[in-house]
Design a protein around this motif. Sequence first.
Motif, PDB file in Angstrom:
ATOM      1  N   TRP A   4       0.815  -1.221   0.000  1.00  0.00           N
ATOM      2  CA  TRP A   4       0.000   0.000   0.000  1.00  0.00           C
ATOM      3  C   TRP A   4       0.845   1.267   0.000  1.00  0.00           C
ATOM      4  O   TRP A   4       0.523   2.260   0.604  1.00  0.00           O
ATOM      5  N   VAL A   5       1.954   1.194  -0.762  1.00  0.00           N
ATOM      6  CA  VAL A   5       2.761   2.383  -0.998  1.00  0.00           C
ATOM      7  C   VAL A   5       2.180   3.114  -2.189  1.00  0.00           C
ATOM      8  O   VAL A   5       1.851   2.514  -3.223  1.00  0.00           O
ATOM      9  N   SER A   6       2.058   4.413  -2.098  1.00  0.00           N
ATOM     10  CA  SER A   6       1.492   5.222  -3.174  1.00  0.00           C
ATOM     11  C   SER A   6       2.584   5.542  -4.186  1.00  0.00           C
ATOM     12  O   SER A   6       3.656   6.044  -3.819  1.00  0.00           O
ATOM     13  N   VAL A   7       2.314   5.248  -5.499  1.00  0.00           N
ATOM     14  CA  VAL A   7       3.241   5.541  -6.596  1.00  0.00           C
ATOM     15  C   VAL A   7       2.554   6.519  -7.535  1.00  0.00           C
ATOM     16  O   VAL A   7       1.488   6.216  -8.097  1.00  0.00           O
ATOM     17  N   VAL A   8       3.139   7.689  -7.729  1.00  0.00           N
ATOM     18  CA  VAL A   8       2.518   8.775  -8.485  1.00  0.00           C
ATOM     19  C   VAL A   8       3.422   9.154  -9.643  1.00  0.00           C
ATOM     20  O   VAL A   8       4.646   9.319  -9.481  1.00  0.00           O
ATOM     21  N   VAL A   9       2.812   9.300 -10.856  1.00  0.00           N
ATOM     22  CA  VAL A   9       3.538   9.711 -12.065  1.00  0.00           C
ATOM     23  C   VAL A   9       3.172  11.159 -12.356  1.00  0.00           C
ATOM     24  O   VAL A   9       1.994  11.507 -12.437  1.00  0.00           O
ATOM     25  N   MET A  10       4.214  12.005 -12.550  1.00  0.00           N
ATOM     26  CA  MET A  10       3.997  13.438 -12.755  1.00  0.00           C
ATOM     27  C   MET A  10       4.889  13.939 -13.885  1.00  0.00           C
ATOM     28  O   MET A  10       5.913  13.307 -14.219  1.00  0.00           O
ATOM     29  N   PRO A  11       4.521  15.100 -14.483  1.00  0.00           N
ATOM     30  CA  PRO A  11       5.466  15.740 -15.411  1.00  0.00           C
ATOM     31  C   PRO A  11       6.731  16.142 -14.648  1.00  0.00           C
ATOM     32  O   PRO A  11       6.697  16.354 -13.428  1.00  0.00           O
TER      33      PRO A  11
ATOM     34  N   LEU B 164       5.089  13.214 -23.602  1.00  0.00           N
ATOM     35  CA  LEU B 164       6.228  13.865 -22.968  1.00  0.00           C
ATOM     36  C   LEU B 164       7.479  13.037 -23.174  1.00  0.00           C
ATOM     37  O   LEU B 164       7.414  11.801 -23.328  1.00  0.00           O
ATOM     38  N   ASP B 165       8.610  13.718 -23.152  1.00  0.00           N
ATOM     39  CA  ASP B 165       9.873  12.999 -23.310  1.00  0.00           C
ATOM     40  C   ASP B 165      10.303  12.329 -22.011  1.00  0.00           C
ATOM     41  O   ASP B 165      10.888  11.242 -22.026  1.00  0.00           O
ATOM     42  N   SER B 166      10.045  13.013 -20.889  1.00  0.00           N
ATOM     43  CA  SER B 166      10.517  12.509 -19.598  1.00  0.00           C
ATOM     44  C   SER B 166       9.366  12.526 -18.583  1.00  0.00           C
ATOM     45  O   SER B 166       8.423  13.327 -18.682  1.00  0.00           O
ATOM     46  N   LEU B 167       9.490  11.680 -17.557  1.00  0.00           N
ATOM     47  CA  LEU B 167       8.496  11.591 -16.493  1.00  0.00           C
ATOM     48  C   LEU B 167       9.193  11.560 -15.129  1.00  0.00           C
ATOM     49  O   LEU B 167      10.355  11.156 -15.040  1.00  0.00           O
ATOM     50  N   ALA B 168       8.467  11.972 -14.111  1.00  0.00           N
ATOM     51  CA  ALA B 168       8.938  11.841 -12.726  1.00  0.00           C
ATOM     52  C   ALA B 168       7.993  10.869 -12.017  1.00  0.00           C
ATOM     53  O   ALA B 168       6.772  11.008 -12.101  1.00  0.00           O
ATOM     54  N   VAL B 169       8.562   9.890 -11.320  1.00  0.00           N
ATOM     55  CA  VAL B 169       7.781   8.885 -10.601  1.00  0.00           C
ATOM     56  C   VAL B 169       8.219   8.927  -9.132  1.00  0.00           C
ATOM     57  O   VAL B 169       9.417   8.860  -8.846  1.00  0.00           O
ATOM     58  N   GLU B 170       7.217   9.044  -8.219  1.00  0.00           N
ATOM     59  CA  GLU B 170       7.511   9.204  -6.801  1.00  0.00           C
ATOM     60  C   GLU B 170       6.751   8.150  -5.992  1.00  0.00           C
ATOM     61  O   GLU B 170       5.556   7.945  -6.191  1.00  0.00           O
ATOM     62  N   ALA B 171       7.490   7.493  -5.074  1.00  0.00           N
ATOM     63  CA  ALA B 171       6.888   6.514  -4.162  1.00  0.00           C
ATOM     64  C   ALA B 171       6.925   7.092  -2.753  1.00  0.00           C
ATOM     65  O   ALA B 171       7.964   7.617  -2.325  1.00  0.00           O
TER      66      ALA B 171
ATOM     67  N   ARG C  18      12.148   9.672  -5.357  1.00  0.00           N
ATOM     68  CA  ARG C  18      11.725  10.208  -6.658  1.00  0.00           C
ATOM     69  C   ARG C  18      12.700   9.763  -7.739  1.00  0.00           C
ATOM     70  O   ARG C  18      13.917   9.898  -7.573  1.00  0.00           O
ATOM     71  N   LEU C  19      12.157   9.252  -8.879  1.00  0.00           N
ATOM     72  CA  LEU C  19      12.962   8.825 -10.017  1.00  0.00           C
ATOM     73  C   LEU C  19      12.559   9.628 -11.243  1.00  0.00           C
ATOM     74  O   LEU C  19      11.371   9.881 -11.468  1.00  0.00           O
ATOM     75  N   VAL C  20      13.556  10.029 -12.049  1.00  0.00           N
ATOM     76  CA  VAL C  20      13.321  10.713 -13.320  1.00  0.00           C
ATOM     77  C   VAL C  20      13.722   9.746 -14.435  1.00  0.00           C
ATOM     78  O   VAL C  20      14.840   9.206 -14.439  1.00  0.00           O
ATOM     79  N   LEU C  21      12.824   9.537 -15.412  1.00  0.00           N
ATOM     80  CA  LEU C  21      13.083   8.515 -16.436  1.00  0.00           C
ATOM     81  C   LEU C  21      12.484   8.920 -17.763  1.00  0.00           C
ATOM     82  O   LEU C  21      11.653   9.818 -17.856  1.00  0.00           O
ATOM     83  N   VAL C  22      12.933   8.225 -18.797  1.00  0.00           N
ATOM     84  CA  VAL C  22      12.434   8.451 -20.159  1.00  0.00           C
ATOM     85  C   VAL C  22      11.029   7.892 -20.257  1.00  0.00           C
ATOM     86  O   VAL C  22      10.712   6.860 -19.642  1.00  0.00           O
ATOM     87  N   ASN C  23      10.194   8.542 -21.029  1.00  0.00           N
ATOM     88  CA  ASN C  23       8.800   8.145 -21.175  1.00  0.00           C
ATOM     89  C   ASN C  23       8.700   6.922 -22.074  1.00  0.00           C
ATOM     90  O   ASN C  23       8.426   7.007 -23.275  1.00  0.00           O
ATOM     91  N   LYS C  24       8.967   5.760 -21.473  1.00  0.00           N
ATOM     92  CA  LYS C  24       8.795   4.478 -22.162  1.00  0.00           C
ATOM     93  C   LYS C  24       8.519   3.409 -21.129  1.00  0.00           C
ATOM     94  O   LYS C  24       8.797   3.582 -19.935  1.00  0.00           O
ATOM     95  N   SER C  25       7.945   2.329 -21.585  1.00  0.00           N
ATOM     96  CA  SER C  25       7.627   1.231 -20.678  1.00  0.00           C
ATOM     97  C   SER C  25       8.903   0.647 -20.116  1.00  0.00           C
ATOM     98  O   SER C  25       9.871   0.392 -20.850  1.00  0.00           O
TER      99      SER C  25
END
Length: 882
Positions: A37-44, A70-77, A86-93
């Motif tokens: 039950w950790v919250s994972v959020v994807v943001m610009p 978008l070219d890049s995404l920020a993902v935060e747990a 917080r992780l910054v990554l390329v917008n791909k699977s």
Amino acid sequence: MIRLLFLFGLLGFTCTAQGQVKLSGIVTDSEGKTLEWVSVVVMPLHENLTLAFGHTASDGTFSIEVDADLDSLAVEAQSLGYGRQRLVLVNKSQKLTFTLTSQAIELKEVTVKAAPITRSNDTLSYLVGAFTDAKDRSIADVLRKMPGIEVESNGRILYEGKPIQKFYIEGLDLLKGRYNLASNNLPPQAVTSVQVLENHQPVKILDSLVNSYSTSLNISLKENLTTTGVAKIGMGIPTAVWDVNLTPMLFTKNRQVLLSYQANNAGHDVAKDLKTLTPNDLEEQAEQEGGNQEILRIRELSPPRFSEERHLFNNSHLVSANYLQKLSQDLQIRVNMSYLNDYQRQIGETRSTFFLPDDTLALVESINNRLFFSTAETSVTLHKNTPSKFLENRFHVKGSWDSRTGSIVSNGSPLAQEMTNPTYSVSNRLQAIQPLGKQLVTLTSVLSLSKLQEQLNVVPGQFGELMPEGKPMDEAEQQLHRSTFFSYHAASITKALGNWSITPEIGIAVERQDLSSDLLGIRHEAEEHRESVATNQLKWQRSKYFMASEAEYKAGRWSISASLPLHYRQFRLEDQLHPRKAPADKFTAEPSLAARFDITPLWKATATFRLANVFRSMEELTSDYLLRDYRTLQRNNAPLEERQIRSHVLGLTYRNALTSLFSNVVYTYNSSESNILYQHSLDENGAVVINGFVQENTMLTQTLTWQGSKFLSDLKTTVRLGANLSSSSRKQRLNEQTVDVLNRYYSLRAELNTKPLEWFSVNYTANFAVMKSVISGEGTSALQLQEHALDLSFHPSGNHYLGLQANAYLNTGAGNARQKYYFADAVYRLTFSKRKIDLEIRWANIFNTTAFMNVNIDSFTSVQNSYRLRPTQCMASIRFAF
């Protein structure tokens, strides 16, 4: 064409597939354990905007689909109790791994304040801490600041202007109406709340059958096992002044103990702690001591309207022991014992003005009295109070050995007065309520026996015209003996019929009295010569056979009760020295009706009507004279006086616990009709002879009372306002002429208790009153009274307290110049909190005001009492709170 459409469709599908990104992964802690039950959020990358979110499953994994150009995404747990990652990554699977580190979360400080007053059904709870100041040393000090509650100068507690019926401590009635012992000595630090029990029915078996409009008070303690109380010793100057109070208390679930030893010569009236203050207990006390009311008296100064500590010269000792023990869950025994030894000194002057039809008489009396009171009493009560049964048996024994001596100068003529009046009484009261089928049966039995012996000596004797040949008396001696036996037995049945409860009752009450009196004229010649002047020898019995029916109705917002008692009274009078006709038997009906309507949960209206017949006691039937005091001679050879009283009362009450606002207004109209009018014959020296004769006499009384109180929680302020308007009219016979007497009384009261700063509080009280009499259309000058009291309290630190009190009294009218009196007191207290010890220095009467005059108007008389006051004094004391 088909191939072209297929190509465009395939291109569109390909583009859609490329825009849908799937992010998956796992979240663990620093030790490699998966987190649920950790919250994972994807943001610009540079905006605080949620594009997609999800939560980890039980195995710590997550999977989120993102559709963003978008070219890049920020993902935060993030999760409660862990730091964010917080992780910054390329917008791909792709698959991600988060490792969170444990981190404590610092919460902001939150202050929770309990409401000072709360309501639950018919129970109002006052939080004691919300009303307590550093100066308060007893729960009575705190009660005085609670809106809706009043504490009178004698300690009686009122709620909505009416006296409380019970004073409980943790639900138990230890003191049986003498609650001053607890309220004046129980430290507020031991109390968590004061509960007002509205519409309280103290008899549990009657709770759902018989309505109660009375209010009781319950003191709720902080601990289940509470050992508390006070110990105080003080010494003062300029004369040897001392004050001792040792009052330990123990309260447990099954036992309560209150012991008290109080002694002082500092003007503190310890006898007030033995006063019965609740109405029902006062009625029982009248049953127990019905024949102990004093008939003779010496002339005394009536008490002034301010604290007795300013005027009371005393040497008092009080011992009281009170014990309550639960013998079982439902049965308890209570023992109350006390002994009072009290000496008081009165020094002052009385100026009486008698307004007669054709003249005005003045009398000046200089008074110097010594009063000795010695009383011992014990009561033992067995009490059972359950929803299925009620039983109470109270056995009471009391003895008093009082005496009074005094010298008086009346219009320049000196005389001495001395009186003794030992009294004894023993009584037993039993009440039992038991179910019988679907009904409740109530049995009540009261037996009491009392004896009174009084002797009044006056030197020189007055009323010499009564002596043979009209020779003056050197000394007058009035002897009086009275014995009284009283019995009361009654049985009733209470039955519920829907919203009604019906209670028929039958019973008998018998009072037997023997009274003998002898007025002796004494001449101190070569040999003492004693001669009987006036003698009475009476045997008296009055019996009351009664049958009553009471009905109560309660439904919705209405509560109505009605009763119709039918009384058949028999009178037997044997006047052995002056044969006379016995009073005729009487049949009377005394109906009553009471109604209450709850207009809203905050407003209620009440109305009552009652008709009562009152017959005078035996001392009012003396055919020959009684010397009541040195200048009052009374006899009544007229028929038995019967007074019929009609009482009408209307009330409107508002109480809002949420806003801490209380208000009530009461209008009372009483008419009293009597068959006897009393003749007052006064001579130029103020001596009065009172005779009764047959004549219809009506007295009308009207009273309108309003009072309101409000607690301002944010300002820590209680405001009280009150007003009283009353008038009474009746006929009076003065020196052979019948006159109409009208008395009027008006008063206003205001009180402010505020704590503007944590270290500073103020209490201010103002009273204004106007009294006036009108006799046969001629009005006396109005008497105006003012009283102002200011109390300033400073406590700059937790263990220092400084209090300053000031009082001003102003009297105007009644033929006098404006009288002004000022008083001031100061107190410094050093408190050792851990040891609960106070060191106190009190300076009383700083201005050394040594005299005070109080004026009162009553009927056809204006009386000015001048008092010698206690001089300035300084007392140091040490006080322990258990």
